[in-house]
Design a protein around this motif. Structure first.
Motif, mmCIF file in Angstrom:
data_model
loop_
_atom_site.group_PDB
_atom_site.id
_atom_site.type_symbol
_atom_site.label_atom_id
_atom_site.label_comp_id
_atom_site.label_asym_id
_atom_site.label_seq_id
_atom_site.Cartn_x
_atom_site.Cartn_y
_atom_site.Cartn_z
ATOM 1 N N ALA A 20 -7.681 -16.400 -12.118
ATOM 2 C CA ALA A 20 -8.703 -15.467 -11.630
ATOM 3 C C ALA A 20 -8.580 -14.168 -12.401
ATOM 4 O O ALA A 20 -7.475 -13.724 -12.722
ATOM 5 N N ARG A 21 -9.690 -13.558 -12.684
ATOM 6 C CA ARG A 21 -9.685 -12.253 -13.338
ATOM 7 C C ARG A 21 -9.800 -11.187 -12.257
ATOM 8 O O ARG A 21 -10.601 -11.313 -11.335
ATOM 9 N N ILE A 22 -8.953 -10.157 -12.383
ATOM 10 C CA ILE A 22 -9.006 -9.035 -11.442
ATOM 11 C C ILE A 22 -9.001 -7.736 -12.240
ATOM 12 O O ILE A 22 -8.561 -7.702 -13.392
ATOM 13 N N ASP A 23 -9.500 -6.665 -11.617
ATOM 14 C CA ASP A 23 -9.538 -5.381 -12.311
ATOM 15 C C ASP A 23 -8.151 -4.729 -12.312
ATOM 16 O O ASP A 23 -7.258 -5.140 -11.576
ATOM 17 N N THR A 26 -6.766 -3.383 -8.881
ATOM 18 C CA THR A 26 -6.288 -4.453 -8.001
ATOM 19 C C THR A 26 -4.956 -4.996 -8.496
ATOM 20 O O THR A 26 -4.033 -5.231 -7.699
ATOM 21 N N ASN A 27 -4.828 -5.156 -9.795
ATOM 22 C CA ASN A 27 -3.576 -5.655 -10.366
ATOM 23 C C ASN A 27 -2.433 -4.675 -10.104
ATOM 24 O O ASN A 27 -1.327 -5.086 -9.755
ATOM 25 N N LEU A 30 -1.370 -5.071 -6.610
ATOM 26 C CA LEU A 30 -0.663 -6.342 -6.452
ATOM 27 C C LEU A 30 0.767 -6.247 -6.972
ATOM 28 O O LEU A 30 1.713 -6.666 -6.303
ATOM 29 N N ARG A 41 3.695 -12.795 -7.648
ATOM 30 C CA ARG A 41 2.228 -12.779 -7.556
ATOM 31 C C ARG A 41 1.725 -14.129 -7.045
ATOM 32 O O ARG A 41 0.787 -14.190 -6.248
ATOM 33 N N VAL A 45 -0.737 -14.993 -3.816
ATOM 34 C CA VAL A 45 -1.976 -15.775 -3.925
ATOM 35 C C VAL A 45 -1.937 -16.969 -2.976
ATOM 36 O O VAL A 45 -2.903 -17.239 -2.252
#
Length: 56
Positions: A20-23, A26-27, A30, A41, A45
């Motif tokens: 999944a791609r996240i901005d 958000t990363n 996380l 991580r 998830v």
């Protein structure tokens, strides 16, 4: 012949990969959560998927 050595086979092997791609924001959140809670991580998830499914 000698018995096989090494790691035993898993009952539920983890063979499916999810991407999944996240901005960046958000990363960053996380990564901080993982450090603060000493989890990976992937663990986060998996827990998120489990919670979404159980919510139904």
């Amino acid at each position: 012949m000698s018995p096989r050595t090494g790691r035993p086979k898993s009952q539920a092997p983890l063979t499916v990969e999810v991407k999944a791609r996240i901005d960046k924001d958000t990363n960053d959140k996380l990564v901080k959560y993982c450090k603060d809670n000493n989890v990976t991580r992937t663990d986060v998830v998996r827990e998120g998927i489990k919670r979404v499914i159980e919510k139904k």
